[in-house]
Scaffold this motif. Structure first.
Motif, PDB file in Angstrom:
ATOM      1  N   LEU A 139       0.816  -1.216   0.000  1.00 30.16           N
ATOM      2  CA  LEU A 139       0.000   0.000   0.000  1.00 30.16           C
ATOM      3  C   LEU A 139       0.849   1.265   0.000  1.00 30.16           C
ATOM      4  N   SER A 140       1.987   1.226   0.687  1.00 31.40           N
ATOM      5  CA  SER A 140       2.831   2.426   0.773  1.00 31.40           C
ATOM      6  C   SER A 140       3.670   2.640  -0.482  1.00 31.40           C
ATOM      7  N   ASN A 141       3.676   1.677  -1.397  1.00 25.76           N
ATOM      8  CA  ASN A 141       4.464   1.777  -2.634  1.00 25.76           C
ATOM      9  C   ASN A 141       3.598   1.974  -3.877  1.00 25.76           C
ATOM     10  N   THR A 142       2.303   2.157  -3.703  1.00 28.39           N
ATOM     11  CA  THR A 142       1.396   2.182  -4.858  1.00 28.39           C
ATOM     12  C   THR A 142       0.488   3.397  -4.796  1.00 28.39           C
ATOM     13  N   ILE A 143       0.448   4.160  -5.882  1.00 30.53           N
ATOM     14  CA  ILE A 143      -0.406   5.352  -5.962  1.00 30.53           C
ATOM     15  C   ILE A 143      -1.862   4.929  -6.093  1.00 30.53           C
ATOM     16  N   CYS A 144      -2.688   5.528  -5.256  1.00 33.25           N
ATOM     17  CA  CYS A 144      -4.123   5.270  -5.285  1.00 33.25           C
ATOM     18  C   CYS A 144      -4.859   6.344  -6.090  1.00 33.25           C
ATOM     19  N   ALA A 145      -4.442   7.587  -5.970  1.00 32.87           N
ATOM     20  CA  ALA A 145      -5.092   8.703  -6.661  1.00 32.87           C
ATOM     21  C   ALA A 145      -4.093   9.832  -6.843  1.00 32.87           C
ATOM     22  N   GLY A 146      -4.385  10.725  -7.787  1.00 32.03           N
ATOM     23  CA  GLY A 146      -3.493  11.843  -8.071  1.00 32.03           C
ATOM     24  C   GLY A 146      -4.267  13.135  -8.261  1.00 32.03           C
ATOM     25  N   GLU A 147      -3.561  14.239  -8.148  1.00 34.33           N
ATOM     26  CA  GLU A 147      -4.163  15.562  -8.293  1.00 34.33           C
ATOM     27  C   GLU A 147      -4.257  15.949  -9.767  1.00 34.33           C
ATOM     28  N   ILE A 148      -5.328  16.625 -10.141  1.00 26.20           N
ATOM     29  CA  ILE A 148      -5.467  17.155 -11.503  1.00 26.20           C
ATOM     30  C   ILE A 148      -5.929  18.614 -11.442  1.00 26.20           C
ATOM     31  N   ALA A 149      -5.426  19.432 -12.349  1.00 24.77           N
ATOM     32  CA  ALA A 149      -5.891  20.817 -12.487  1.00 24.77           C
ATOM     33  C   ALA A 149      -7.098  20.838 -13.408  1.00 24.77           C
ATOM     34  N   THR A 150      -8.079  21.652 -13.102  1.00 21.97           N
ATOM     35  CA  THR A 150      -9.257  21.753 -13.965  1.00 21.97           C
ATOM     36  C   THR A 150      -9.057  22.835 -15.029  1.00 21.97           C
TER      37      THR A 150
ATOM     38  N   THR B  91     -17.027  21.769 -23.175  1.00 27.85           N
ATOM     39  CA  THR B  91     -17.595  21.143 -21.983  1.00 27.85           C
ATOM     40  C   THR B  91     -16.799  19.919 -21.526  1.00 27.85           C
ATOM     41  N   ASP B  92     -15.689  19.639 -22.204  1.00 27.25           N
ATOM     42  CA  ASP B  92     -14.910  18.440 -21.917  1.00 27.25           C
ATOM     43  C   ASP B  92     -13.561  18.745 -21.281  1.00 27.25           C
ATOM     44  N   GLY B  93     -13.486  19.822 -20.516  1.00 24.54           N
ATOM     45  CA  GLY B  93     -12.241  20.155 -19.838  1.00 24.54           C
ATOM     46  C   GLY B  93     -11.901  19.151 -18.752  1.00 24.54           C
ATOM     47  N   ARG B  94     -10.643  19.127 -18.390  1.00 24.67           N
ATOM     48  CA  ARG B  94     -10.153  18.202 -17.366  1.00 24.67           C
ATOM     49  C   ARG B  94     -10.850  18.472 -16.031  1.00 24.67           C
ATOM     50  N   GLY B  95     -11.326  17.419 -15.373  1.00 25.89           N
ATOM     51  CA  GLY B  95     -11.937  17.544 -14.059  1.00 25.89           C
ATOM     52  C   GLY B  95     -13.294  18.210 -14.026  1.00 25.89           C
ATOM     53  N   TYR B  96     -13.975  18.298 -15.169  1.00 25.32           N
ATOM     54  CA  TYR B  96     -15.232  19.039 -15.246  1.00 25.32           C
ATOM     55  C   TYR B  96     -16.430  18.308 -14.634  1.00 25.32           C
ATOM     56  N   ARG B  97     -16.319  17.013 -14.355  1.00 25.96           N
ATOM     57  CA  ARG B  97     -17.454  16.262 -13.806  1.00 25.96           C
ATOM     58  C   ARG B  97     -16.945  15.316 -12.725  1.00 25.96           C
ATOM     59  N   TRP B  98     -17.144  15.670 -11.480  1.00 27.78           N
ATOM     60  CA  TRP B  98     -16.628  14.853 -10.393  1.00 27.78           C
ATOM     61  C   TRP B  98     -17.271  13.468 -10.370  1.00 27.78           C
ATOM     62  N   ALA B  99     -18.482  13.356 -10.882  1.00 26.09           N
ATOM     63  CA  ALA B  99     -19.213  12.084 -10.820  1.00 26.09           C
ATOM     64  C   ALA B  99     -18.933  11.180 -12.013  1.00 26.09           C
TER      65      ALA B  99
END
Length: 399
Positions: free
Chosen positions: A224-235, A288-296
């Motif tokens: 678990l400590s060696n594997t990325i679960c999620a990352g940050e993205i700019a919208t 309407t297809d920008g990065r991070g535009y729909r959290w769901a």
């Protein structure tokens, strides 16, 4: 007899100008420090948000003995492909963020989503439980901005986005079949039967999250400590920033290409005067297809990232934002991005992390849409190794 003469004291014009000049110099010296302090506070707040998401994931796993499904939801037997739009179901397209809403202090929002909802005289009259597909703006939960999902350093707000997210699921080091994932639809894709697609998905999808597949901590064999679960993205801000809007190079043109293909194309779509941006004439996906535009939305453009190109590199897709492509993490912080490790730790990864020769388009470049042989080491160096869950790669560096 003596005469008392009164004398009025004060600044001369020269003295006043000197004082103003000194104040101006001091403000000029202090302003960068103030701005740096503010960004440091925003960066810490962003890290705290990510920690909250990490706690939510662990609490979810403790409650349900699995991670929240990326590609969850409802389905209709009339739907034949994963990218169809629908008002009667969500085509199993919901991101992992929907599942953790009760675990990040959004219980009221979860209750709105999980129950049928009145449409205020619209069509349909009643929204189904778990909602329609995530692009539906009339369904208010999908248009809700959740503070925990937003980085304070990201200024993006409002339309044409719905509810934005600055945090995305890590899906490994291959973009092959990430739209359909482990989902067996009612048709075929490119004349390939579903059994073939499912087999390719099992080989290619090596991250913690796999579209439409139940994943557990026990599946993360690398630790678990060696594997990325999620990352940050700019919208996206609508400014053709190549980190936040996809270059659209047409259907099927990314197959058997290196991850740097959009950067290295002979047309040179990067603006030479602004190297972080696409040219004004570059073919990009819709507004309407920008990065991070729909959290769901579980599609990669909106809520997923890959460990092919290092952080803050360009986005590249085939045809539209619903298709697989090159989706590195990105941020508005200087020099790197936050990542969430599977053990809940939040790390800051610099843009210069070692990513192998494949990521730089060298002779050892590996096609981004080619599925891996199970167990192969990632061709993307340390960065790729961190993004894969079960390849037995040894991480020898302190992050």
């Amino acid at each position: 007899m003596s005469t008392n003469r009164s004398r009025t004291s004060g600044f001369t014009l020269v003295e006043l100008l000197v004082v103003i000049a000194i104040i101006g110099v001091l403000v000029g010296l202090l302003l960068p420090a103030v701005q740096a302090a503010r960004e440091a506070a925003r960066r810490m707040s962003c890290s705290n948000n990510f920690k909250q998401i990490g706690l939510g994931l662990h609490n979810y796993h403790s409650a349900y003995k699995q991670l929240p499904l990326h590609g969850a939801g409802t389905m209709s037997p009339t739907i034949d492909y994963a990218w169809r739009s629908s008002d009667i179901c969500n085509v199993e397209r919901l991101s992992f963020l929907v599942g953790i809403t009760p675990f990040i202090e959004q219980q009221s929002l979860w209750e709105q989503i999980s129950n049928p909802r009145d449409n205020n005289g619209g069509t349909p009259a009643i929204w189904p439980a778990m909602g329609p597909t995530p692009q539906q703006i009339s369904y208010s939960p999908w248009a809700t901005d959740i503070p925990t999902l937003r980085c304070p350093s990201d200024p993006g707000r409002g339309l044409p986005a719905l509810g934005r997210t600055n945090y995305a699921a890590c899906m490994g080091d291959s973009a092959e079949r990430t739209t359909t994932g482990a989902w067996r639809d009612n048709g075929t894709v490119g004349s390939l039967p579903n059994e073939v697609l499912a087999e390719e998905s099992r080989a290619a999808h090596r991250g913690v999250f796999v579209m439409h597949k139940q994943m557990k901590f026990r599946d993360i064999l690398d630790g678990l400590s060696n594997t990325i679960c999620a990352g940050e993205i700019a919208t996206d801000l609508g400014d053709k920033d190549k980190r936040t809007i996809n270059l659209n190079i047409g259907w099927n043109f990314l197959r058997n290409r290196a991850p740097t293909y959009c950067r290295d194309m002979p047309q040179d779509y990067v603006d030479p005067l602004r190297p972080q941006f696409w040219r004004a004439t570059a073919p990009v996906v819709g507004a309407t297809d920008g990065r991070g535009y729909r959290w769901a939305d579980g599609f990669s453009n909106f809520s997923a990232m890959f460990t092919m190109l290092p952080p803050n590199q360009e986005l590249c897709t085939q045809q539209n934002a619903g298709n697989p492509g090159v989706y590195p993490p990105s941020s508005r912080h200087q020099g790197g991005v936050h990542i969430l490790m599977s053990d809940g730790a939040v790390k800051f990864i610099t843009d210069s992390i070692e990513a192998g020769t494949a990521a730089s388009g060298g002779t050892a470049s590996y096609p981004i849409f080619r599925w891996r042989r199970p167990g192969d080491a990632s061709p993307y160096g340390l960065w790729g190794a961190l993004g894969t869950r079960a390849n037995k790669e040894v991480i020898q560096e302190e992050l």
